[in-house]
Design a protein around this motif. Structure first.
Motif, PDB file in Angstrom:
ATOM      1  N   LEU A 127      -6.505  -3.020 -14.678  1.00 29.86           N
ATOM      2  CA  LEU A 127      -5.196  -3.660 -14.527  1.00 29.86           C
ATOM      3  C   LEU A 127      -4.173  -3.023 -15.461  1.00 29.86           C
ATOM      4  O   LEU A 127      -2.996  -2.883 -15.112  1.00 29.86           O
ATOM      5  N   ASP A 128      -4.636  -2.610 -16.635  1.00 30.29           N
ATOM      6  CA  ASP A 128      -3.738  -1.943 -17.580  1.00 30.29           C
ATOM      7  C   ASP A 128      -3.333  -0.567 -17.052  1.00 30.29           C
ATOM      8  O   ASP A 128      -2.163  -0.173 -17.128  1.00 30.29           O
ATOM      9  N   ASP A 129      -4.281   0.150 -16.450  1.00 29.92           N
ATOM     10  CA  ASP A 129      -3.993   1.477 -15.890  1.00 29.92           C
ATOM     11  C   ASP A 129      -2.977   1.388 -14.749  1.00 29.92           C
ATOM     12  O   ASP A 129      -2.154   2.289 -14.562  1.00 29.92           O
ATOM     13  N   HIS A 130      -3.040   0.284 -13.985  1.00 29.91           N
ATOM     14  CA  HIS A 130      -2.115   0.097 -12.870  1.00 29.91           C
ATOM     15  C   HIS A 130      -0.829  -0.610 -13.305  1.00 29.91           C
ATOM     16  O   HIS A 130       0.004  -0.969 -12.459  1.00 29.91           O
ATOM     17  N   ASN A 131      -0.695  -0.848 -14.624  1.00 26.99           N
ATOM     18  CA  ASN A 131       0.531  -1.445 -15.178  1.00 26.99           C
ATOM     19  C   ASN A 131       0.809  -2.837 -14.604  1.00 26.99           C
ATOM     20  O   ASN A 131       1.944  -3.218 -14.341  1.00 26.99           O
ATOM     21  N   VAL A 132      -0.273  -3.636 -14.424  1.00 26.74           N
ATOM     22  CA  VAL A 132      -0.167  -4.955 -13.791  1.00 26.74           C
ATOM     23  C   VAL A 132       0.101  -6.052 -14.804  1.00 26.74           C
ATOM     24  O   VAL A 132       0.837  -7.005 -14.525  1.00 26.74           O
ATOM     25  N   ILE A 133      -0.471  -5.932 -16.012  1.00 25.85           N
ATOM     26  CA  ILE A 133      -0.375  -7.006 -17.008  1.00 25.85           C
ATOM     27  C   ILE A 133       0.122  -6.476 -18.338  1.00 25.85           C
ATOM     28  O   ILE A 133       0.028  -5.282 -18.639  1.00 25.85           O
ATOM     29  N   THR A 134       0.661  -7.420 -19.135  1.00 29.00           N
ATOM     30  CA  THR A 134       1.073  -7.085 -20.498  1.00 29.00           C
ATOM     31  C   THR A 134      -0.129  -7.258 -21.426  1.00 29.00           C
ATOM     32  O   THR A 134      -1.210  -7.648 -21.003  1.00 29.00           O
ATOM     33  N   ARG A 135       0.085  -6.996 -22.701  1.00 27.08           N
ATOM     34  CA  ARG A 135      -1.004  -7.129 -23.676  1.00 27.08           C
ATOM     35  C   ARG A 135      -1.478  -8.572 -23.809  1.00 27.08           C
ATOM     36  O   ARG A 135      -2.611  -8.826 -24.191  1.00 27.08           O
ATOM     37  N   SER A 136      -0.583  -9.516 -23.519  1.00 24.96           N
ATOM     38  CA  SER A 136      -0.967 -10.935 -23.586  1.00 24.96           C
ATOM     39  C   SER A 136      -1.424 -11.465 -22.228  1.00 24.96           C
ATOM     40  O   SER A 136      -1.487 -12.675 -22.013  1.00 24.96           O
ATOM     41  N   ASN A 137      -1.740 -10.546 -21.305  1.00 25.84           N
ATOM     42  CA  ASN A 137      -2.252 -10.886 -19.964  1.00 25.84           C
ATOM     43  C   ASN A 137      -1.227 -11.568 -19.067  1.00 25.84           C
ATOM     44  O   ASN A 137      -1.588 -12.225 -18.095  1.00 25.84           O
ATOM     45  N   LYS A 138       0.076 -11.436 -19.403  1.00 29.16           N
ATOM     46  CA  LYS A 138       1.123 -11.927 -18.500  1.00 29.16           C
ATOM     47  C   LYS A 138       1.301 -10.906 -17.370  1.00 29.16           C
ATOM     48  O   LYS A 138       1.161  -9.698 -17.578  1.00 29.16           O
ATOM     49  N   PHE A 139       1.608 -11.406 -16.164  1.00 30.34           N
ATOM     50  CA  PHE A 139       1.848 -10.494 -15.052  1.00 30.34           C
ATOM     51  C   PHE A 139       3.240  -9.879 -15.169  1.00 30.34           C
ATOM     52  O   PHE A 139       4.221 -10.584 -15.455  1.00 30.34           O
ATOM     53  N   LYS A 140       3.320  -8.575 -14.943  1.00 34.65           N
ATOM     54  CA  LYS A 140       4.619  -7.912 -14.958  1.00 34.65           C
ATOM     55  C   LYS A 140       5.364  -8.206 -13.666  1.00 34.65           C
ATOM     56  O   LYS A 140       4.757  -8.431 -12.625  1.00 34.65           O
ATOM     57  N   GLU A 141       6.696  -8.173 -13.755  1.00 36.72           N
ATOM     58  CA  GLU A 141       7.508  -8.571 -12.598  1.00 36.72           C
ATOM     59  C   GLU A 141       7.538  -7.503 -11.516  1.00 36.72           C
ATOM     60  O   GLU A 141       7.473  -7.803 -10.324  1.00 36.72           O
ATOM     61  N   ASN A 142       7.641  -6.236 -11.894  1.00 35.00           N
ATOM     62  CA  ASN A 142       7.761  -5.155 -10.919  1.00 35.00           C
ATOM     63  C   ASN A 142       6.640  -4.136 -11.121  1.00 35.00           C
ATOM     64  O   ASN A 142       6.587  -3.460 -12.157  1.00 35.00           O
ATOM     65  N   VAL A 143       5.768  -4.079 -10.132  1.00 37.71           N
ATOM     66  CA  VAL A 143       4.629  -3.164 -10.193  1.00 37.71           C
ATOM     67  C   VAL A 143       4.647  -2.298  -8.938  1.00 37.71           C
ATOM     68  O   VAL A 143       4.800  -2.808  -7.820  1.00 37.71           O
ATOM     69  N   GLU A 144       4.530  -0.970  -9.113  1.00 40.99           N
ATOM     70  CA  GLU A 144       4.450  -0.067  -7.959  1.00 40.99           C
ATOM     71  C   GLU A 144       2.983   0.201  -7.648  1.00 40.99           C
ATOM     72  O   GLU A 144       2.245   0.708  -8.495  1.00 40.99           O
ATOM     73  N   LEU A 145       2.584  -0.142  -6.443  1.00 40.62           N
ATOM     74  CA  LEU A 145       1.195   0.042  -6.035  1.00 40.62           C
ATOM     75  C   LEU A 145       1.173   0.547  -4.601  1.00 40.62           C
ATOM     76  O   LEU A 145       1.757  -0.083  -3.705  1.00 40.62           O
ATOM     77  N   ASP A 146       0.515   1.671  -4.381  1.00 44.92           N
ATOM     78  CA  ASP A 146       0.417   2.275  -3.042  1.00 44.92           C
ATOM     79  C   ASP A 146       1.800   2.455  -2.407  1.00 44.92           C
ATOM     80  O   ASP A 146       1.993   2.207  -1.209  1.00 44.92           O
ATOM     81  N   GLY A 147       2.779   2.841  -3.256  1.00 49.48           N
ATOM     82  CA  GLY A 147       4.107   3.115  -2.725  1.00 49.48           C
ATOM     83  C   GLY A 147       4.949   1.890  -2.454  1.00 49.48           C
ATOM     84  O   GLY A 147       6.045   1.995  -1.891  1.00 49.48           O
ATOM     85  N   GLN A 148       4.447   0.687  -2.834  1.00 51.78           N
ATOM     86  CA  GLN A 148       5.197  -0.538  -2.607  1.00 51.78           C
ATOM     87  C   GLN A 148       5.470  -1.231  -3.934  1.00 51.78           C
ATOM     88  O   GLN A 148       4.658  -1.164  -4.862  1.00 51.78           O
ATOM     89  N   MET A 149       6.629  -1.896  -4.018  1.00 47.80           N
ATOM     90  CA  MET A 149       6.965  -2.680  -5.201  1.00 47.80           C
ATOM     91  C   MET A 149       6.529  -4.123  -4.969  1.00 47.80           C
ATOM     92  O   MET A 149       6.780  -4.696  -3.903  1.00 47.80           O
TER      93      MET A 149
END
Length: 991
Positions: free
Chosen positions: A623-645
């Protein structure tokens, strides 16, 4: 027809949980009454809540079966022989009585517990009535209390409902006779037997309330509660108010929740319908502002209307048709039986007879749609056994059905009129039929019509609480069929070969709990249920999986069973409430703001089913490699995955769909048919037509032909298994006790659990039963098994204690594993001369179907750009896994690919050598000169799942005979691998 009970895995899991939680017997007690012949032997931790057990099983999954079998188990293992079953209502009591005393249940349990019988004693209202001026105990009570443990083959069971248990008759002590030589109070006499108490529907017996006090008055050594719903407890006030479910020990010892029940196919899926209404009519509603014994106050906007007892609702609004008055009383009911509560909303239009007629007409349409499918059984093989289809109607007024002065009520007359119309229409469709099954169905419909038009029809029946005292023979026949003649209702013909046409049942809410019939496929509510009872309970009468005419219970793989549930417009939010209720039963609550510990544990546990080495750190790193969560395990608002936001939470669900799979009910399990959301996916027929020539070959049935050496292989494997040189298969078995100890380590509390033998005696089985089960589970001859067992026991110094359940399980498991491993390549496929229909193809018409359920293509969906080569209309795109399935579907393919797509489940039914069928995942058509090439793909994760290699071998064997037709089969782990395969085929590089 005889119902055949079958042992289902989730039920044996519940029994195993009970066995594990059972505290064991107190063999070291100094109690001088330990061997009291009228009472159960002593249980450890008796009379203490920590000994009690909670079993949570969803409606329709067979909790009555489990607690009945539990009594046999506890009797066989521990000598317990006196049980009290406490149920909330007479209808549930009748359902329990009917099951335990049924021939099919007795026959089923006799296969596991030879020479053991249950003596069921039922206490009913009126059993305590005084005779000849004397007040005596009912015979059933005396028989239960005074039965002794000397009859080692008999289990004594007392069945009593809540009202009877709470009655003065059970607690008074002025009877003119005694029990056990001195007891004059029924409840104290029961207490003297030291019973094990089973509570059915525990939410109706909350701790600290009067009905639970009646349970405690029986002084049970052990209480085992079975239910889909458990009572709640509340602590604190205001903002600090906390409500939680009241389980013994804080959680159920077995938990088959609603999510698991639906997603594992243990109950029917549900379709929900309601008649729509013009907005003007729908907005004309009244709210119950206040309800008293002698006054009802309704409000509409700022206006208020007061109604006294006997005053008509039509005086408030002419839309309230049917001469409905306020009946008042402590139940606060209308004259049609509807119980009112504060803030209830009443829409006048839903009270109209024309509105109820519309629901009846819709219900009959649903009934006959299901009946045609169940009778004709298309796509289920030749001569598949028929399924009797039943429908249940909940109505608001008995007089509308029964009528007065021996005349039928308006509802019964209207039902007959509508039914006659639909029967005539169906008969017209089938009377020129050529197919034998269709001619048979026409005969069934004609018999239904003749009966409906006769003086004493037997097509529909009603059961109401008032019927119990009726002297009308026809009414009593209806009640008997509904309450007691389950096998007759499920049968098509009587012993003389005459059609049994009764299949439409009417009630108020008398049949809401306790009564069940597995073949109810339609439930129509012509009235609201009033109070906010569980939505699962409301549909519960139709959730059980059906049985066919041979008595075999079908699973969802054999027949996709769905319940049609019809309601009024005033309950149009029913589907959302039902789905919410089911999902609220999820093991955890999903948090879309942060990744919680519970979510982490659930994902790790799910992943470890296929990858035992998967750990929490691996998940967090990914999840960290895909930039999905912060250090406190909060979900990030904008994540690019497979070309989609997308949001971090959505990215988590894409990367780890197990999270949603484990916590949410599959989308197609509950469908609101009035919703605009589609539950089917339409085929692009022009694309499928390009596969027509191939499908003519794929539709041909294939037979597995084993090599001649298989029988010799079976004997060789059996001899190897029985020659247990490591002493791992033949083992001794003693009763065990689980010991739990709270320990602290570095300021962290935990439970340390150990198991130990608590008896020096060995647990054994009868040799005949041992051999019989072994032969059934291995398909080996009894003679061979007998000779192998004799040799094995001799090697074990003639110690027959090795003949036990553990040894039996070891033998069955080891033989089947080794035999399947040995023969997995020792067979071939042989095409048969006839074709079979599948989920995608109608073999009889030699046509592809128009659409398929979305669920057979995938649980999840993704909005994606349309591709004209795809086999289905899209978006949305259906898939089961983000990697590699979604990536394969989203990839762009070159001009030589003419069509491609995901294959629905059971699109190609490839027989497996170890039973069942399998279907590959994808198909591509590749233009290659004058002769097209077809690429068939089975996908798998990078970490091969258990059984993937077997699937590859099975599917490869199946497609080998089609290679001359240009069919290539491969297993792939990624979309890149699929792309490479396509390139090689296009360039002629793949043989």
């Amino acid at each position: 027809m005889k119902i055949k009970l079958e042992t289902l895995q989730h039920q044996t899991d519940a029994l195993a949980a009970i066995d594990k939680s059972f505290p064991g017997m107190d063999t070291m007690s100094n109690d001088p009454n330990a061997n009291y012949i009228y009472a159960n032997p002593l249980i450890k931790y008796r009379y203490n809540d920590k000994a009690n057990i909670d079993i949570k099983m969803e409606t329709g999954t067979g909790k009555t079966y489990v607690y009945t079998r539990m009594m046999y188990e506890l009797h066989q293992k521990y000598g317990l022989f006196k049980f009290v079953i406490a149920v909330p209502s007479p209808s549930i009591k009748e359902g329990t009585r009917s099951f335990i005393t049924s021939d099919y249940a007795k026959q089923h349990f006799s296969e596991f517990y030879e020479n053991t019988r249950v003596q069921l004693n039922v206490i009913n209202a009126g059993d305590f009535s005084a005779r000849s001026g004397r007040r005596n105990f009912p015979a059933q009570l005396s028989e239960f209390v005074e039965a002794t443990r000397q009859n080692t083959n008999q289990i004594e069971v007392l069945l009593v409902n809540q009202g009877m248990l709470h009655s003065k008759s059970m607690h008074r002590d002025d009877y003119d006779q005694t029990l056990l030589g001195g007891e004059t109070s029924p409840i104290k006499a029961i207490a003297a037997t030291r019973p094990v108490v089973i509570i059915d529907e525990p939410q109706r017996f909350p701790r600290g309330k009067k009905f639970y006090e009646d349970i405690k008055a029986m002084k049970p050594q052990l209480i085992v509660r079975f239910g889909a719903t458990f009572p709640e407890t509340t602590s604190g006030r205001g903002k600090n108010k906390v409500t939680k479910i009241d389980y013994y020990g804080g959680e159920p010892q077995f938990n088959l929740d609603a999510v698991d029940s639906f997603n594992q196919g243990l109950v029917k899926g549900i379709d929900i319908d309601y008649p729509d209404m013009p907005e003007e009519q729908a907005s004309n509603l009244y709210k119950v502002k206040q309800v008293k014994a002698k006054e009802l106050i309704l409000s509409q906007g700022k206006k208020e209307y007061s109604l006294g007892v006997g005053e008509n609702l039509a005086d408030v609004d002419p839309g309230f048709q049917g001469d409905i008055t306020y009946a008042g009383g402590t139940d606060h009911e209308l004259s049609n039986g509807l119980a009112l509560a504060k803030d209830m909303k009443l829409i006048p239009g839903t009270f109209a007879q024309s509105y109820q007629k519309e629901i009846i007409s819709q219900a009959l349409d649903c009934h006959f749609k299901a009946e045609e499918e169940n009778f004709l059984r298309p796509n289920s093989g030749d001569n598949a056994p028929k399924i009797k289809t039943l429908s249940l109607f909940f109505i608001d007024s008995i007089s509308s059905f029964r009528g007065e002065n021996s005349s039928k009520g308006w509802l019964a007359k209207e039902f007959e009129r509508l039914l006659t119309e639909k029967l005539n229409r169906l008969i017209g469709r089938y009377e020129m039929a050529i197919d034998d099954r269709e001619k048979d169905y026409c005969s069934f419909l004609q018999a239904t019509l003749r009966s409906l038009q006769s003086e004493h029809q037997d097509v529909y029946a009603g059961y109401f609480s008032e019927d119990r005292g009726s002297s009308d023979a026809d009414i009593q026949a209806e009640v008997e069929d509904i309450l007691s003649n389950k096998e007759k209702l499920l049968s098509f013909k009587d012993k003389d070969g005459n059609w049994l046409t009764r299949r439409f049942l009417f009630s108020k809410w008398t049949l809401r709990e306790g009564w069940d019939n597995p073949n109810v496929f339609t439930i129509a509510k012509l009235r609201t249920s009033g109070s906010e009872i569980s939505k699962i309970q409301e549909v519960g009468r139709g959730l059980r999986l059906p049985v066919d005419e041979t008595g075999h219970r079908l699973n969802q793989d054999e027949w996709q069973s769905r319940l049609s549930f019809l309601i009024g417009y005033d309950e149009r939010d029913f589907a959302q409430k039902l789905v919410g209720e089911i999902n609220d039963d999820s093991p955890i609550k999903l948090n879309q703001e942060e990744l919680t510990d519970d979510m982490i544990k659930l994902i790790v546990k799910a992943k470890q089913k296929t990858d035992p080495k998967f750990e929490e750190d691996q998940l967090l790193d990914d999840l960290d490699d895909h930039n999905v969560i912060t250090r406190s395990n909060k979900f990030k608002e904008n994540v690019e995955l497979d070309g989609q936001m997308m949001t971090g939470y959505d990215a988590l669900c894409h990367l780890y769909p197990e999270l949603v799979q484990e916590t949410k009910i599959a989308k197609d399990k509950v469908r609101d048919k009035n919703s605009k959301d589609s539950t089917t996916v339409k085929l692009r027929k022009q694309n499928w037509q390009q596969l027509k020539n191939l499908w003519l070959q794929l539709a041909k049935r294939q037979m597995i032909k084993f090599d001649p050496s298989v029988n010799q292989d079976a004997e060789t494997v059996a001899r190897n298994v029985f020659n247990d040189g490591d002493n791992k298969i033949f083992v001794l078995q003693r009763p065990q006790v689980v010991h739990q100890e709270v320990v602290t380590d570095e300021n962290v509390a935990s439970v340390r659990e150990t198991q130990s033998d608590y008896s020096t005696e060995y647990l054994t089985m009868k040799y005949g039963k041992f051999l019989k089960i072994l032969a059934q589970q291995t398909d080996l001859s009894v003679n061979l098994l007998n000779s192998l067992m004799i040799e094995a026991i001799k090697r074990l110094r003639n110690n027959t204690n090795y003949i036990n359940e553990k040894t039996l399980g070891n033998l069955i498991r080891t033989f089947n594993n080794q035999f399947n491993e040995r023969i997995k390549t020792s067979y071939s496929y042989e095409p048969l001369k006839f074709s079979a229909s599948t989920s995608i193809y109608n073999a009889k018409k030699q046509e592809f179907v128009d659409s398929v359920p979305a669920s057979v293509l995938g649980v999840y969906q993704s909005n994606s750009t349309s591709d004209e080569k795809y086999l289905y209309d899209r978006p949305p795109l259906r898939y089961d896994s983000a990697d590699p399935e979604l990536k394969i579907l989203q990839r762009s393919y070159g001009p030589k690919i003419s069509v491609f797509g995901k294959l629905p489940k059971k699109a190609i039914k490839i027989p497996r050598f170890d039973n069942g069928t399998t279907t590959p995942d994808f198909i591509f058509k590749i233009e290659h000169g004058n002769k097209p090439i077809y690429l068939v793909i089975e996908t798998k994760a990078e970490n091969m799942r258990l059984g993937d290699e077997e699937i590859r071998i099975i599917q490869q064997k199946y497609f080998d005979h089609l290679q001359e037709s240009g069919v290539y089969y491969r297993m792939a782990t990624s979309e890149q691998e699929v792309h490479d395969l396509i390139n090689k085929l296009e360039n002629g590089e793949l043989n």
